[in-house]
Design a protein around this motif. Structure first.
Motif, short mmCIF file in Angstrom:
data_model
loop_
_atom_site.label_atom_id
_atom_site.label_comp_id
_atom_site.label_asym_id
_atom_site.label_seq_id
_atom_site.Cartn_x
_atom_site.Cartn_y
_atom_site.Cartn_z
N ASP A 57 0.85 -0.85 -0.08
CA ASP A 57 0.72 0.21 -0.01
C ASP A 57 0.87 1.01 0.17
O ASP A 57 0.76 2.68 -1.08
N ILE A 108 -8.34 2.59 5.25
CA ILE A 108 -7.27 4.15 5.08
C ILE A 108 -6.52 4.23 3.86
O ILE A 108 -7.04 5.53 3.36
N VAL A 111 -7.61 4.00 0.85
CA VAL A 111 -7.84 4.99 0.01
C VAL A 111 -7.17 6.24 -0.13
O VAL A 111 -7.66 6.90 -1.47
N SER A 112 -6.49 6.78 0.21
CA SER A 112 -5.33 6.73 -0.39
C SER A 112 -4.47 6.43 -1.76
O SER A 112 -4.29 7.39 -2.52
N ILE A 114 -6.57 4.63 -3.97
CA ILE A 114 -7.18 5.42 -5.06
C ILE A 114 -7.33 6.72 -5.17
O ILE A 114 -7.48 7.33 -6.06
N TYR A 115 -7.33 7.50 -4.50
CA TYR A 115 -6.83 9.31 -4.09
C TYR A 115 -6.02 9.25 -5.09
O TYR A 115 -6.37 10.26 -6.13
N GLY A 216 -6.56 -0.40 -4.92
CA GLY A 216 -6.44 0.36 -3.93
C GLY A 216 -7.68 -0.18 -3.62
O GLY A 216 -8.36 0.03 -2.63
N ALA A 217 -9.22 -0.14 -4.40
CA ALA A 217 -10.26 -0.28 -3.42
C ALA A 217 -10.31 -1.98 -4.01
O ALA A 217 -10.65 -2.03 -2.84
N LEU A 220 -9.07 -2.34 -0.42
CA LEU A 220 -10.09 -1.15 0.66
C LEU A 220 -10.90 -2.25 0.94
O LEU A 220 -11.50 -2.31 2.73
#
Length: 264
Positions: A57, A108, A111-112, A114-115, A216-217, A220
């Motif tokens: 990650d 979380i 999520v970074s 994905i962002y 990333g998804a 998550l």
């Protein structure tokens, strides 16, 4: 870009194949715990480096950060912001024993990832018609989060009782994290620099960042699933006690036939 959509299916499949590796990131094994008990500060440096190099990650996020950066000044600026951020939370959260469920922290962190893929593909402009949030501030903020994720793992180790010794072990682990980050970034920046010279970079950079979003998804979803198991282990099929009851109902221990052990 009409040729991009057909690429999404194989990219999603590749991300799915990588998902089991993502789930294993940052785990503290029994062997690691014993090694920390038997060894000294160098062991913590080595563990920090290996955690960063297998922290998929963290590596995915860093890959997204440096993806479009072309100058040493820009790379140094954003990597420094990320490094300062994760050093702050890694050191202070561990020293003061501030922790949270690591599945949720890693969710979380996902999520970074994905962002960053979403931002790299101009998602804020395309879908929200707004400018991207300040990238330096975002990288620093996510750095704080990533450091907290590292801290939740470090706190699983026997850090001792002596305050000075605890701080030295934390700092040693952090040094290892930085060494691992330097090694990973050197490989990333070098590979991206070579790729930018090829025509395929312009054609596939969008697809690469879509793959980053997919990865990333998936991470998550996996972390949220892990949290469900962690918070309610008996809420899933075949809890241990139920499994034992099934064996008892089937009288599984008495299913052997000793008459077959001899030749007639």
């Amino acid at each position: 870009m009409p040729k991009i959509k057909p690429l999404l299916i194989p990219l999603a499949a590749a991300a799915a194949l990588a998902a089991p590796l993502l789930a294993l990131a940052h785990g503290i094994s029994d062997a690691d715990r014993q090694r920390m008990l038997d060894g000294g500060l160098l062991q913590y440096i080595g563990l920090g480096a290996s955690h960063m190099l297998t922290g998929y990650d963290h590596l995915l996020f860093l890959f997204g950060v440096v993806f479009f950066l072309t100058t040493f000044k820009d790379i140094a600026k954003f990597v420094t912001a990320f490094t300062v951020g994760h050093c702050i939370t890694l050191i202070f959260a561990t020293f003061y024993q501030i922790t949270w469920n690591y599945y949720l922290v890693d969710a979380i962190i996902a999520v970074s990832v994905i962002y960053k893929g979403f931002d790299n593909n101009g998602g804020f402009q395309k879908y929200f018609d707004i400018k991207s949030p300040n990238l330096l501030a975002a990288v620093f903020g996510f750095g704080l989060l990533h450091g907290f994720g590292l801290s939740t793992r470090l706190q699983q180790l026997p850090l001792g009782e002596d305050q000075t010794g605890i701080l030295l072990r934390i700092l040693s682990f952090n040094v290892g994290v930085e060494l691992g980050q330097i090694a990973a970034l050197s490989a990333m920046v070098g590979a991206l620099a070579l790729w930018r010279r090829r025509a395929s970079f312009a054609r596939f950079s969008f697809a690469a960042n879509v793959a980053l979003v997919y990865a990333g998804a998936l991470l998550l979803l996996m972390q949220l699933h892990g949290y469900q198991h962690d918070s309610d282990p008996n809420g899933f099929r075949f809890p241990a006690q139920e499994h034992r009851h099934v064996h008892e109902d089937m009288d599984i221990e008495k299913t052997t036939d000793d008459s077959r052990n001899t030749l007639n």
